[in-house]
Design a protein around this motif. Structure first.
Motif, PDB file in Angstrom:
ATOM      1  N   LYS A 143       5.572  98.655  -7.898  1.00  0.00           N
ATOM      2  CA  LYS A 143       5.557  98.111  -6.538  1.00  0.00           C
ATOM      3  C   LYS A 143       4.951  96.717  -6.541  1.00  0.00           C
ATOM      4  O   LYS A 143       5.452  95.807  -5.880  1.00  0.00           O
ATOM      5  N   SER A 144       3.898  96.556  -7.301  1.00  0.00           N
ATOM      6  CA  SER A 144       3.206  95.272  -7.363  1.00  0.00           C
ATOM      7  C   SER A 144       4.087  94.187  -7.989  1.00  0.00           C
ATOM      8  O   SER A 144       4.194  93.074  -7.459  1.00  0.00           O
ATOM      9  N   SER A 145       4.733  94.500  -9.104  1.00  0.00           N
ATOM     10  CA  SER A 145       5.558  93.478  -9.758  1.00  0.00           C
ATOM     11  C   SER A 145       6.796  93.157  -8.914  1.00  0.00           C
ATOM     12  O   SER A 145       7.223  91.999  -8.845  1.00  0.00           O
ATOM     13  N   PHE A 146       7.352  94.160  -8.227  1.00  0.00           N
ATOM     14  CA  PHE A 146       8.488  93.902  -7.346  1.00  0.00           C
ATOM     15  C   PHE A 146       8.053  93.043  -6.161  1.00  0.00           C
ATOM     16  O   PHE A 146       8.739  92.100  -5.787  1.00  0.00           O
ATOM     17  N   VAL A 170      15.483  87.398  -3.703  1.00  0.00           N
ATOM     18  CA  VAL A 170      16.059  88.411  -2.811  1.00  0.00           C
ATOM     19  C   VAL A 170      17.363  88.967  -3.387  1.00  0.00           C
ATOM     20  O   VAL A 170      17.904  89.932  -2.870  1.00  0.00           O
ATOM     21  N   ASP A 171      17.863  88.349  -4.463  1.00  0.00           N
ATOM     22  CA  ASP A 171      19.089  88.796  -5.118  1.00  0.00           C
ATOM     23  C   ASP A 171      18.747  89.364  -6.489  1.00  0.00           C
ATOM     24  O   ASP A 171      18.012  88.732  -7.272  1.00  0.00           O
ATOM     25  N   ARG A 182      25.049  97.071 -10.427  1.00  0.00           N
ATOM     26  CA  ARG A 182      25.552  96.383  -9.242  1.00  0.00           C
ATOM     27  C   ARG A 182      24.564  95.332  -8.774  1.00  0.00           C
ATOM     28  O   ARG A 182      23.377  95.392  -9.077  1.00  0.00           O
ATOM     29  N   ALA A 183      25.104  94.385  -8.015  1.00  0.00           N
ATOM     30  CA  ALA A 183      24.272  93.348  -7.405  1.00  0.00           C
ATOM     31  C   ALA A 183      23.686  93.909  -6.113  1.00  0.00           C
ATOM     32  O   ALA A 183      24.337  94.652  -5.393  1.00  0.00           O
ATOM     33  N   LEU A 184      22.446  93.560  -5.847  1.00  0.00           N
ATOM     34  CA  LEU A 184      21.752  93.983  -4.636  1.00  0.00           C
ATOM     35  C   LEU A 184      21.112  92.771  -3.986  1.00  0.00           C
ATOM     36  O   LEU A 184      20.597  91.888  -4.666  1.00  0.00           O
ATOM     37  N   GLN A 185      21.125  92.747  -2.656  1.00  0.00           N
ATOM     38  CA  GLN A 185      20.469  91.677  -1.924  1.00  0.00           C
ATOM     39  C   GLN A 185      19.560  92.324  -0.883  1.00  0.00           C
ATOM     40  O   GLN A 185      20.002  93.205  -0.138  1.00  0.00           O
ATOM     41  N   LEU A 186      18.302  91.920  -0.856  1.00  0.00           N
ATOM     42  CA  LEU A 186      17.376  92.484   0.129  1.00  0.00           C
ATOM     43  C   LEU A 186      17.799  92.101   1.545  1.00  0.00           C
ATOM     44  O   LEU A 186      18.127  90.931   1.790  1.00  0.00           O
ATOM     45  N   PRO A 187      17.762  93.042   2.478  1.00  0.00           N
ATOM     46  CA  PRO A 187      18.051  92.698   3.877  1.00  0.00           C
ATOM     47  C   PRO A 187      17.017  91.715   4.402  1.00  0.00           C
ATOM     48  O   PRO A 187      15.863  91.680   3.945  1.00  0.00           O
TER      49      PRO A 187
END
Length: 74
Positions: free
Chosen positions: A11-14, A23-24, A65-70
């Motif tokens: 959680k900390s590193s993220f 964000v990508d 897959r690619a993910l993008q934070l909302p």
């Protein structure tokens, strides 16, 4: 950014990645002799969506897959 696929994402590193402006991401399976099958994953941060999409496009089906934070999570 120095990338180490063996560093565990916490959680900390993220949170540090997000606070640094990432964000990508690309989330993909990671297979290695000492990693139990279907339990290893890589999370690669990208500066922009295009770069993440290019990486994801090179992956096979169900490999990642690619993910993008909302916007609300940034």
């Amino acid at each position: 950014m120095l990338y180490n696929p063996f560093e565990q994402v916490t959680k900390s590193s993220f949170r540090e990645l997000v606070e640094s402006g990432y964000v990508d991401f690309v989330l993909q399976r990671f297979e290695w002799p000492d990693v139990k099958e279907k339990t290893g994953f890589l999370l690669t941060p990208y500066d922009d969506k295009e770069a993440a999409d290019q990486h994801a496009h090179q992956l096979g089906a169900k490999e990642g897959r690619a993910l993008q934070l909302p916007a609300g999570c940034r």
